[in-house]
Structure formats: structure tokens, C-alpha cells
Design a protein around this motif. Sequence first.
Motif, short mmCIF file in Angstrom:
data_model
loop_
_atom_site.label_atom_id
_atom_site.label_comp_id
_atom_site.label_asym_id
_atom_site.label_seq_id
_atom_site.Cartn_x
_atom_site.Cartn_y
_atom_site.Cartn_z
N VAL A 53 0.84 -1.19 0.00
CA VAL A 53 0.00 0.00 0.00
C VAL A 53 0.88 1.25 0.00
O VAL A 53 1.74 1.42 0.87
CB VAL A 53 -0.94 0.02 1.23
CG1 VAL A 53 -1.90 1.20 1.14
CG2 VAL A 53 -1.71 -1.29 1.32
N ASN A 54 0.65 2.11 -0.98
CA ASN A 54 1.40 3.35 -1.14
C ASN A 54 0.53 4.53 -0.73
O ASN A 54 -0.40 4.91 -1.43
CB ASN A 54 1.86 3.49 -2.60
CG ASN A 54 2.54 4.83 -2.86
OD1 ASN A 54 3.03 5.49 -1.94
ND2 ASN A 54 2.56 5.24 -4.12
N PHE A 55 0.83 5.11 0.47
CA PHE A 55 0.16 6.34 0.90
C PHE A 55 0.95 7.51 0.32
O PHE A 55 2.10 7.74 0.69
CB PHE A 55 0.16 6.43 2.43
CG PHE A 55 -0.66 5.36 3.12
CD1 PHE A 55 -1.97 5.60 3.51
CD2 PHE A 55 -0.12 4.11 3.38
CE1 PHE A 55 -2.72 4.63 4.15
CE2 PHE A 55 -0.85 3.12 4.03
CZ PHE A 55 -2.15 3.38 4.41
N THR A 56 0.33 8.24 -0.61
CA THR A 56 1.08 9.25 -1.37
C THR A 56 0.32 10.56 -1.49
O THR A 56 -0.91 10.59 -1.37
CB THR A 56 1.40 8.71 -2.79
OG1 THR A 56 2.17 9.67 -3.51
CG2 THR A 56 0.11 8.43 -3.57
N LYS A 65 6.94 11.76 -5.42
CA LYS A 65 7.24 11.81 -6.85
C LYS A 65 8.58 11.16 -7.15
O LYS A 65 8.74 10.47 -8.17
CB LYS A 65 7.24 13.27 -7.32
CG LYS A 65 5.87 13.95 -7.24
CD LYS A 65 5.96 15.42 -7.63
CE LYS A 65 4.63 16.13 -7.51
NZ LYS A 65 4.71 17.56 -7.87
N LYS A 66 9.53 11.37 -6.25
CA LYS A 66 10.87 10.80 -6.44
C LYS A 66 10.82 9.27 -6.36
O LYS A 66 11.43 8.58 -7.18
CB LYS A 66 11.80 11.37 -5.36
CG LYS A 66 13.28 11.12 -5.57
CD LYS A 66 14.07 11.89 -4.52
CE LYS A 66 15.58 11.61 -4.62
NZ LYS A 66 16.15 12.13 -5.87
N PHE A 118 4.43 11.34 4.34
CA PHE A 118 4.32 10.79 2.98
C PHE A 118 5.70 10.82 2.31
O PHE A 118 6.45 11.79 2.54
CB PHE A 118 3.33 11.61 2.15
CG PHE A 118 1.91 11.56 2.67
CD1 PHE A 118 1.03 10.60 2.22
CD2 PHE A 118 1.47 12.46 3.63
CE1 PHE A 118 -0.27 10.56 2.71
CE2 PHE A 118 0.18 12.42 4.12
CZ PHE A 118 -0.70 11.47 3.66
N PRO A 119 6.05 9.84 1.49
CA PRO A 119 5.28 8.62 1.28
C PRO A 119 5.44 7.64 2.43
O PRO A 119 6.52 7.56 3.03
CB PRO A 119 5.89 8.04 0.00
CG PRO A 119 7.33 8.45 0.08
CD PRO A 119 7.32 9.82 0.73
N THR A 120 4.38 6.94 2.77
CA THR A 120 4.45 5.79 3.67
C THR A 120 4.08 4.56 2.85
O THR A 120 3.04 4.56 2.17
CB THR A 120 3.51 5.94 4.87
OG1 THR A 120 3.96 7.01 5.70
CG2 THR A 120 3.48 4.66 5.70
N ILE A 121 4.92 3.55 2.92
CA ILE A 121 4.67 2.29 2.21
C ILE A 121 4.43 1.21 3.25
O ILE A 121 5.28 0.99 4.12
CB ILE A 121 5.85 1.90 1.30
CG1 ILE A 121 6.25 3.09 0.41
CG2 ILE A 121 5.51 0.67 0.47
CD1 ILE A 121 5.17 3.59 -0.50
N TYR A 136 10.47 6.27 1.40
CA TYR A 136 11.44 6.43 0.31
C TYR A 136 12.78 5.83 0.73
O TYR A 136 13.18 5.92 1.89
CB TYR A 136 11.64 7.90 -0.03
CG TYR A 136 12.77 8.14 -1.01
CD1 TYR A 136 12.56 7.96 -2.37
CD2 TYR A 136 14.04 8.47 -0.57
CE1 TYR A 136 13.59 8.13 -3.28
CE2 TYR A 136 15.09 8.66 -1.46
CZ TYR A 136 14.86 8.48 -2.82
OH TYR A 136 15.89 8.64 -3.71
N ALA A 137 13.47 5.20 -0.21
CA ALA A 137 14.82 4.68 0.05
C ALA A 137 15.62 4.79 -1.24
O ALA A 137 15.11 4.58 -2.34
CB ALA A 137 14.77 3.24 0.52
N LYS A 138 16.88 5.14 -1.09
CA LYS A 138 17.76 5.25 -2.26
C LYS A 138 18.10 3.86 -2.79
O LYS A 138 17.98 2.86 -2.11
CB LYS A 138 19.06 5.95 -1.86
CG LYS A 138 18.90 7.41 -1.47
CD LYS A 138 20.26 8.01 -1.11
CE LYS A 138 20.13 9.47 -0.71
NZ LYS A 138 21.45 10.05 -0.35
#
Length: 512
Positions: A53-56, A65-66, A118-121, A136-138
Motif C-alpha cells: 500500500v502506497n500512501f502518497t 514523486k521521487k 508521505f510517502p508511507t509504504i 522512500y529509500a535510495k
Amino acid sequence: MLRLSVRRYFSALVVFATAAAIASPIFAADDIWTTNFAAAKEKAKKEKKLLLVNFTGSDWCGWCKKLKAEVFDQEEFINEAPKDFVLVELDYPNSKKLPDELVKQNQTIKEKYKIVGFPTIMILTPEERLVAKTGYAKGGPTRYVVQLLDFVGTYRNIEELTPKLAGLKGIERAKLLDQIVDLYDKLQNESDEVVAYSNEIISLDADNKAGLKIKHQVKSLLAVAEKQRAKRDLAGALNTFDSLIALDGISPEQKQKAYAGKSNVCMMQKDFVNVVENMKKAIAAAPDNPQASRIAVMLKTLEAKAEAQKTLTKIFDELETAKGLDRAKVLDRIIDAKRDFFGSVNGVPAVNPGGTLGHQILMNSMYDDEEVENIAKWSKEIATLDADGKAGLKRKYEYRSAIAEAELAFREKDYDRVVELLDQGLELKDLSKDEKQGLLFLKSDINIMRKDIAASLDYCKKAIAVSDETPLAKFLENRAKQLEMVLSSMKEKNIDPKTGEKTDGKNTETQG
């Protein structure tokens, strides 16, 4: 319930790296996502998959966006993620219009899982049991998918260990619960169930013989302090950290973490004296811990701010009894000390390129609205208290008052009022070169905000003409060159340099 083999978790990196060069996406990026949470749960249950689930915030969140560009839109993710997950996008846009039922659904789920950033995954079971949480993670799609699969492997380990709790009691049960909680920590899973496990461990190891009681007391109190801080209950958070520090048997590293937490809360209170004090205590608690050296680096940047705050406190004490010209002089010192205080953060110099107070305030986000209002109020009071100019403060603060009022108007986006106030400042008698140049510089700035590039260049040139020997002059020369380049480009594109609007190519003469 999972269709993914354990071996695949750790071989995925090689598989994806190879596939990236030869595969073309089976689906388009948007085709693999659904917005229907209920339907997604049914699909996941039927196919024995998990929910991703992508909370965006699709139209405003930069990190969302990134993440989409770097991971979700890439072939590796598009081809591999649907094999193990049913993907759900829950969007919280600012401008984009969503159907009412979708807004209601998304808000309900956001509140249920207490989403604040946000974002929370999230990875969830079809029964809505939380597996893991990340953001987010690189590293791109390959690394991201491997991380997700590793989360699944960790959760699977928890599923294998949990049934073993049924036959255990006392310290042996506490030890297994501790293993399970550590695994949940890797998943950033702080569900009520995990909190209950920690509380049970504390009861089972009541005398701390296994060293588990203190570990989970610290963990529990840190979680409480973090929730208090998130709710802006800063006094409560400080009390919680003090309770943590007072625990018997706390390790030096745990005490260091508590003092660092206190310093963070004090930072939110803008209490830099106690920020520095708690940083020093954190370093002293465990000086050989690598965290100590990182805290020491931050400490160096904040000591000057703490000293400036101490100075301000002393001057404010004097203000309580000062009257007449003495009060005007104390207020003058306060405003200068405020400049030093706000200018000392992160090594930013207290004096701006133009040498004037003006540009330090105008468009300076370090000053909040209350601070600017105070400066405006005090400036007017000083000018009134020194009405005959005997203390040499009247003219100085007529100028500063205009600047502070202009800042307030700027924050309201009342640019016409800003210009009016700057013009009032320019009409003051006996302006120094620095002051006059600073005001013209600000007029150049504000015309950029008004999208009048021609006027901005005109005032930039007027500021240069005041003096080419001030600290600000070189900056102004560079700005003038840049504005001339912008005007040239606008002319080529038939854009009016005074309005920023497209023209038919006629009557686009520039000012100045």
C-alpha cells in the motif's frame, strides 16, 4: 500463505540486475496499481499474496514523486512486484480531484494506520494485519524490491516463531518474545500487539536478571516520548525522557539516547541553552560511542546560538525596570541580540552582504511572524521614545520600522504595500549608502516576486549607482548580469518583461 520462497529473497538482486538489461515491462506503470482497497484485499486473499500500500500525495509530495520515478515507474518493479504483492495506491492530493467515495475510503485507512508522513509504504496481509512499514529509500527499483522481499522473509520468520510461545513460560517465554519484538523492529512495526509483547517481557523479567526488563522499559518509554513529541506535548516528552534517564540499570548508550532525545525536544521549544546542555550530557554519558562524535559536530553549530540566547535573557531582565531613553537603549540592544541569535544558526553570519538589518529580516524564514511583529513594534516604540533624536536612535529605527513592516506585508503577499513601505524608507533623511543600497536591493527583489523583471533590473542598477564599494555591490553586479540574460531570453520568446506574459512580439521594450 506466501508464494515466495525464502531462497528467492536473497537471489532477487542477481535476477533483477540481469533482467533490467533485457526485459520490457509486462504492464504499464499505472496498470499494476489499484485504488480499490476492498477489491485489492479479495484479490490478495485469492492469489495468496500480500498488499503493498502506497500512501502518497501525488501532486505535492516531492519524495512521493521521487519514489515513483526512481522505483515504481521502473521496469524491474513493474515486472517483479505484482508477482508477490497486490499494489494499492491511496492518494491524498492537494489539487487533483478524487471521487468522494475514494476520498472517504483513503481517509478512513489513513486514520486507521495513523499515517502522518508521505510517502508511507505498508505491507499488509489480506486481513489488514501490518507486516512492515517503510518509505522512500535510495538505490532504485532492484534494491527496493529486495528490501520488500526481505521484509516478507522477516515476517515469515515471526510467523514461524510465534506458535512456539504457547508452550513457554517465565524467562524462556520472555526471551522468545524478545526475539519476536526485535524482528518486528526491523519491520518498523509498532502495532499494539508489539507493545503488548514488550509489556509482557517487563513483567516476566521483573527482577531484570535476563537484562530484558530494562531493555523494554527503555523501548516503551522512547515510544511514548516519540508519540508525545508528534502530538506537540513537549513538556510530557521531557518528563518521559527524565523518567527514562532515572531508570535503574540503564546503559550508558541508552542514557545517551535519552539525552539526545531531550535535546531534540528542546530544539522544538527553541530552548537552545538546554539543547546544548543536553547534548553535552549525551556526549558525557557514552563518550566512546560513535553517536557521541556525531552529537559533538552538531554541538559546535549550536553553542553560539545558546550564548546569544543567554545574552537575550539577561537583556530582557533589564527591560523590566527600564524607562524612557533607557528603555529605548535596551530595546535597541534586544533587536541587535535577536539579529545575532537568528543569524548564528548553522554558521550563517549575523551581518548580511549589505551590512543593513533590512535584508536580514525581509524574506528571512528564520524569523517567525511573532518575531517580526515584535521588531516592528519595538522599532516604532524606540523612535517615539527618542523623539528628539538625542540618543541617535530615532532615524535608525524609522528605517528599521519600515523594513519590519515591509516584511509583514511580504508575508501577506501584499507586494504593493511592500513597495510603498520601501519607498517610505527611501524618503528618510540622511540615509547611509548601505541603507539606501539595501532598500533599492529589496525593491529589486520584490519586483522579481511581482514578475516585473525589467523593473527589477532597473532598481538593481540604481542600487549599484549608489556605491560600487559596499559589500553588496559585487552581488548586485552579478544579479544585474543575470537579469539582463533573463530579459534577453524573454525578448527572444516574446514574453513581456514587465508582466511575464506571452505577447505577439510587438511592444516589448524593456525598462532601464
